[in-house]
Design a protein around this motif. Structure first.
Motif, PDB file in Angstrom:
ATOM      1  N   GLN A 700       0.798  -1.215   0.000  1.00 27.27           N
ATOM      2  CA  GLN A 700       0.000   0.000   0.000  1.00 27.27           C
ATOM      3  C   GLN A 700       0.831   1.264   0.000  1.00 27.27           C
ATOM      4  OE1 GLN A 700      -3.249   0.572  -0.033  1.00 27.27           O
ATOM      5  NE2 GLN A 700      -3.802  -1.566  -0.253  1.00 27.27           N
ATOM      6  N   MET A 702       3.270   4.122  -0.921  1.00 29.96           N
ATOM      7  CA  MET A 702       3.876   4.722  -2.102  1.00 29.96           C
ATOM      8  C   MET A 702       5.118   5.470  -1.658  1.00 29.96           C
ATOM      9  SD  MET A 702       1.973   4.551  -4.946  1.00 29.96           S
ATOM     10  CE  MET A 702       2.110   6.143  -5.727  1.00 29.96           C
ATOM     11  N   PRO A 806      -8.168   5.292  -2.364  1.00 28.79           N
ATOM     12  CA  PRO A 806      -7.937   4.507  -1.162  1.00 28.79           C
ATOM     13  C   PRO A 806      -9.088   3.599  -0.809  1.00 28.79           C
ATOM     14  CG  PRO A 806      -7.382   6.776  -0.833  1.00 28.79           C
ATOM     15  CD  PRO A 806      -8.131   6.703  -2.096  1.00 28.79           C
ATOM     16  N   SER A 810      -7.708  -4.033  -0.023  1.00 26.60           N
ATOM     17  CA  SER A 810      -6.281  -4.269  -0.145  1.00 26.60           C
ATOM     18  C   SER A 810      -6.000  -5.455  -1.058  1.00 26.60           C
ATOM     19  CB  SER A 810      -5.694  -4.506   1.240  1.00 26.60           C
ATOM     20  OG  SER A 810      -6.420  -5.527   1.869  1.00 26.60           O
TER      21      SER A 810
END
Lengths: 848, 223
Positions: A700, A702, A806, A810
């Motif tokens: 997740q 960056m 977002p 996941s």
């Protein structure tokens, strides 16, 4: 600002100067008309220019007055400090006084006066129709009971108490020697009892009280017209009959006539609403005059009711209230906004004219008769009885209301009992022979109107602030709120069902079911039925807004190609598209090049032309995608909207479809640039991503070392995958369009519309950098051959939608990267991949 | 009615009235309705509510019914669902929809507001994890829009996404692209609905008059 004021004032003066002598001469010409006519028609020689004032003076004066009134409004709106203290209606009356004074000073007679006929048949209908048309329906019908109580009982109460109290005072000799009687005073009470919609709208619109309070006062002012008209007619008849002739039968007749007039007027309105709605079902082909039907039929509903001596205001109101929902759904979006704005222009305009003329009409000594006692007592009684009436009725209503009105609301309601032009119009209708004191009544009406509009209007705002009246929520409704509201509705119905009660919600639900089942079917076009859901509408609007804001942002930065220009990595698109284009060529060749090729936009137009993401999913099957590409090539290159719709005048058509093409074009250009930004961003960020692929432990996160541009664009990529879990046809459309567009060189089809952009768009950097997806392609070569769908996808969502990124689960995140990268991967394969030596952290490589 | 009057003297009613704020008459009427729904049993099951004919076309029927069997709505500190509820629990759930008292202080008003919103929140937040996730929200919206046939599932999903996005932007302000919005927490929920006058919206009129006789047709069809 003073200069502005000054110049406008001078303008007004000039206008007056133009109109004035003519008026003076008007009377003279009319006198001499009989003799003058003969000479006028015999001409001796050909006149080159003649002065034809007499022939056109009437429409000319009307137009001039409209202009003057509106200029007054303009002047006031230029001075916000003035309007913040005094309501506009009061200011307009003041300017009316000034203008009236000037005219009177010049002519020594008041030439202009607001005639009841003009008022009731030309000025009032526009305001009432607008009020009905823009009425918040749910609020209105939710409070209809209370509104009716105030409108019917409240008005009767006001009329009766005022008449009786004045009569009492008259009997007591407080007013001196005036020739009147109980019936005449009751008549006077009835015409001045009604709260005036024009005045209420003018004042309350500036105050922004909470919506329930507003709808109560406003609804009352609209609906009490029925009562006023009936009371007025009944007492007028009674006065003519004389006191002796009135017996129980006549009184009962009066009561019956009330119901007939009120209910009948409303029914006429509903019938006309039905007519309008049915008509708009089939006006698709005459969109230009489509809005006109609304106005004509709305006006006819007013006139018809008046003709049948029913309540015209009620008729017009209900016509607007009932048809608004269906016609808004049936008509084209442009027609709807036309109706909306024109309605406002008319209503606002006539409101302005009414107030100006209320001022002007008063400057005429011939109509004034002063009787201090009568006038002051009337003012006092109106004020006092209005409050008593409101408190009494609210007390009764509060026993039954779910949310009781509190004391402060009641005070504002009482104080908001403004009288206005309707009373003035009615009082002028009185017959001077029967009513010896007509002049006194007219004067008193003036005073009452001025008092309520000016004094109460001015003090309304401070009062509302001082009492801390609940204001209207200024925030616009969000989609989430709208959804919650819908949930409330259903929940309340469910709870009522469970608790076994039949309440408002139950009834409303039943009505909604009926409406959805039958009325929609009857009154709406099949297409409108689909899109009339308010939640969908707001969703649609939201999407449009996002798209517009995206375009705006682009324009703010200088060009729609802003993202492209900022992208760090340049790509040699040419080669890649050569490959693409060779695939495309057969389609272009075989596809019907004639004018009747189907542009994609026409397919999309069938469903709601929104920018929503999942709407067209069903429309598109995977295998069709290439057809779409081809269509796009065609549409782009054979694009002819610009050539056709400019410089051509047609009264019948606005070249609607061409407009849409243009919109489509802008849209596609935007999308193209976004797609490109997305691609270049991919290049920029690819290496970190690759490393991410390798380090699956933190998928997740960056890396933060990138430029904002890149990370932002990257977000597009993500959410794009996230958002369209299936295929988005629109995404396909734009994505498809963007590839072949660059192929125009090879194709040799030159579209001048695109030339300039194309040239700037394809700068050939001397040093061509390797697209880093190529590097990625090698690393990810084990990836399964990327699906077409991924390629079709587009970084579609407007800039602020990126926050949705977002939202993904996941589990999706990994393959979302893969999916996003896959078009690149595929393209990379399609041409011989050059050796990709990654050069820096940004993953750029040198090509050639 | 006569039986109602005698019932209202029972201490049990007094206790319920204190707890839920209903008047004796209202409790009497609701009790009658309860008996009617539960076929004179002391407890009410889901199936009893499922068979109310008027409820059949309500798009969020299942959510409402679930709310009645949700422990979180019983003003006790428990969660999870129960199979059947007693009259007291029925009343407590119902009391969420009681109109607010006339003269409340600002604090009380706020409390009522929170309670009502909590009820709503719980209805959406089916797994009681403190947030309404996107999945849950989509589910809600899909059900909500299911009655109007014109909007397909996909549109509902799109609307849910857009609304969620809106919530995220309202409650979080600016978010970095790599931030993850987990779902609507209760605080966010309060925030987005702050403009809705919940204390005046989420209530129905509980009549003091007995209207259940009007629903006899319904009850006979239940039986």
């Amino acid at each position: 600002m003073p200069a502005m004021w000054h110049s406008t004032f001078i303008l007004v003066m000039v206008l007056l100067a133009i109109s004035r002598p003519s008026l003076a001469s008007q009377a003279r010409t009319e006198e001499s008309q009989g003799t003058g006519n003969a000479t006028e028609h015999t001409i001796t020689t050909l006149p080159i220019v003649i002065w034809k004032w007499e022939e056109i003076h009437f429409p000319y004066l009307v137009a001039l007055w409209v202009l003057v009134s509106w200029l007054c409004k303009l002047v006031f709106q230029q001075n916000p400090c003035l309007t913040s203290v005094i309501p506009e209606s009061g200011l307009l009356i003041c300017i009316g006084w000034v203008l009236g004074g000037i005219i009177y000073g010049a002519d020594k007679v008041q030439t202009f006066r607001l005639q009841p006929f003009t008022f009731f048949f030309y000025l009032l209908p526009q305001i009432v129709l607008d009020a009905g048309y823009s009425m918040p329906n749910k609020l209105f019908f939710g409070n209809l009971g209370a509104i009716l109580v105030y409108a019917v009982i409240g008005t009767c109460w006001n009329a009766a108490t005022l008449g009786l109290a004045l009569w009492g005072c008259w009997l007591g000799g407080a007013m001196g020697d005036i020739d009147t009687g109980l019936l005449q005073l009751l008549l006077f009470g009835s015409l001045i009892a009604a709260v005036d919609p024009v005045a209420v709208i003018a004042v309350f619109e500036e105050v922004h009280v909470n919506e329930v309070l507003y709808i109560l006062v406003f609804g009352e002012s609209l609906l009490n017209d029925g009562v006023t008209v009936v009371l007025f007619n009944v007492f007028n008849a009674f006065v003519s009959l004389g006191g002796a002739q009135i017996d129980a039968v006549e009184i009962i007749k009066g009561i019956i006539s009330f119901f007939v007039v009120a209910v009948g007027g409303s029914l006429v309105g509903v019938v006309f609403a039905l007519l309008i709605t049915l008509l708009t079902r089939c006006t698709k082909n005459i969109q230009i005059i489509e809005p006109g039907f609304i106005f004509v039929l709305g006006y006819l509903s007013y006139l018809t009711a008046e003709m049948l001596s029913l309540s015209a205001i009620l008729s017009c109101t209900f016509c607007g209230v009932c048809c608004q929902k269906y016609i808004n759904a049936n008509m084209d979006e442009r027609s709807v906004s036309t109706v909306r704005y024109t309605m406002k222009v008319f209503a606002n305009g006539s409101e302005t004219i009414i107030f100006v003329f209320l001022g002007i009409s008063a400057i005429d000594p011939s109509i004034w008769v002063w009787n201090t006692a009568f006038i002051l007592l009337t003012l006092l009684f109106i004020f006092v009885f209005r409050f008593i009436g409101v408190f009494l009725l609210t007390w009764i209503l509060n026993q039954y209301r779910l949310v009781p009105l509190d004391f402060i609301d009641q005070v504002v309601m009482g104080y908001g009992g403004l009288r206005g032009a309707v009373a003035y119009g009615l009082v002028l209708l009185l017959d001077e022979n029967t009513y010896k004191e007509k002049k006194l009544m007219v004067s008193t009406t003036f005073i009452v109107v001025y008092f309520t509009v000016m004094l109460q209007g001015i003090t309304m705002k401070p009062l509302v602030t001082w009492l801390k009246v609940k204001r209207a929520a200024v925030a616009e409704r969000t989609l989430a709120e709208k959804l919650q509201n819908r949930t409330f509705d259903h929940m309340l119905v469910a709870i009522e069902d469970i608790s076994g009660q039949i309440g408002d919600n139950y009834m409303r639900d039943k009505w909604n079911n009926f409406e959805e089942k039958w009325l929609y079917w009857l009154l709406m076009t099949p297409f409108a039925r689909k899109s009339c859901d308010p939640i969908f509408n707001i969703f649609h609007k939201l999407n449009i807004k996002d798209a517009t804001s995206y375009v705006k942002e682009g324009e703010r930065r200088g060009s729609l190609a802003f993202v492209r220009n900022e992208s760090k990595a340049d790509v040699d698109f040419n080669k890649k598209f050569d490959a693409d284009f060779s695939e495309m060529m057969p389609y272009i060749m075989t596809e019907n090049m004639g004018p009747d090729h189907v542009p994609v936009s026409s397919i999309l137009r069938d469903s709601v032309p929104s920018v929503c993401l999942d709407m067209h999913e069903q429309d598109l099957k995977m295998r069709e995608s290439e057809d779409f590409d081809a269509h796009h090539v065609l549409q782009q290159h054979l694009y002819k909207g610009r050539k056709q719709h400019r410089h051509r005048y047609s009264q019948k058509h606005l070249e609607v479809s061409k407009d849409e093409h243009e919109v489509q074009e802008i849209f596609q250009r935007t999308m193209r640039s976004r797609l490109e930004s997305f691609k270049s961003a991919k290049m920029g960020v690819a290496p970190p991503k690759i490393s991410k692929h390798l380090k699956k432990d933190q998928p997740q996160k960056m890396p933060n070392g990138k430029s904002t541009e890149n990370s932002k664009s990257h977000a597009y990529g993500d959410e794009d995958v996230e958002f369209s879990e299936g295929d988005s046809a629109s995404g396909c459309e734009a994505a498809g369009s963007s590839f072949p567009m660059r192929a125009y060189r090879g194709a040799g089809i030159v579209n001048p519309a695109f030339m300039a952009e194309m040239d700037t768009m394809d700068p050939m950097p001397p040093m061509q950098q390797i697209p880093s997806w190529l590097a990625e392609a090698e690393v990810d070569s084990s990836t399964v051959a990327p699906s077409q769908r991924a390629q079709l996808r587009l970084p579609w969502t407007p800039s602020n939608l990126r926050r949705l990124a977002p939202l993904r689960l996941s589990t999706h995140s990994n393959d979302s990267f893969l999916l996003a990268d896959s078009p690149a991967t595929q393209e990379g394969i399609s041409e011989p991949p050059p050796p990709p030596p990654p050069q820096d952290g940004q993953g750029r490589g040198t090509h050639k | 009615m006569g039986t109602l009057q005698s019932l209202s003297d029972e201490p049990e009613y007094r206790e319920l009235a204190e707890k839920t704020g209903f008047s004796f008459e209202q409790i009497g009427i609701l009790h009658k309705r309860f008996k009617q729904l539960s076929h004179n049993e002391n407890t009410l099951r889901r199936a009893d509510l499922d068979t109310i004919p008027d409820l059949a076309c309500n798009p969020i029927r299942t959510q409402i019914i679930e709310a009645f069997f949700d422990k979180r709505n019983f003003h006790q500190n428990g969660d999870g669902t129960v199979e059947e509820i007693s009259f007291e629990e029925f009343l407590v759930v119902m009391s969420h929809f009681r109109p607010p008292a006339l003269n409340m202080t600002e604090e009380q008003r706020e409390k009522v507001r929170r309670e009502k919103l909590r009820f709503l929140f719980n209805m959406h937040n089916t797994d009681n994890d403190g947030t309404i996730t996107l999945e849950e929200y989509r589910h809600v919206v899909e059900e909500l829009l299911s009655r109007s046939g014109a909007l397909g599932k996909e549109t509902a999903k799109g609307i849910a996404d857009a609304a969620m996005l809106e919530v995220a932007s309202i409650s979080m302000g600016h978010m970095e692209p790599d931030e993850f919005y987990e779902g609507i927490t209760f605080e966010h929920f309060l925030k987005i609905l702050k403009d809705i006058e919940i204390e005046t919206r989420m209530n129905i009129r509980f009549l003091n008059m007995d209207t259940t006789t009007l629903c006899n047709r319904d009850s006979s069809s239940i039986r």
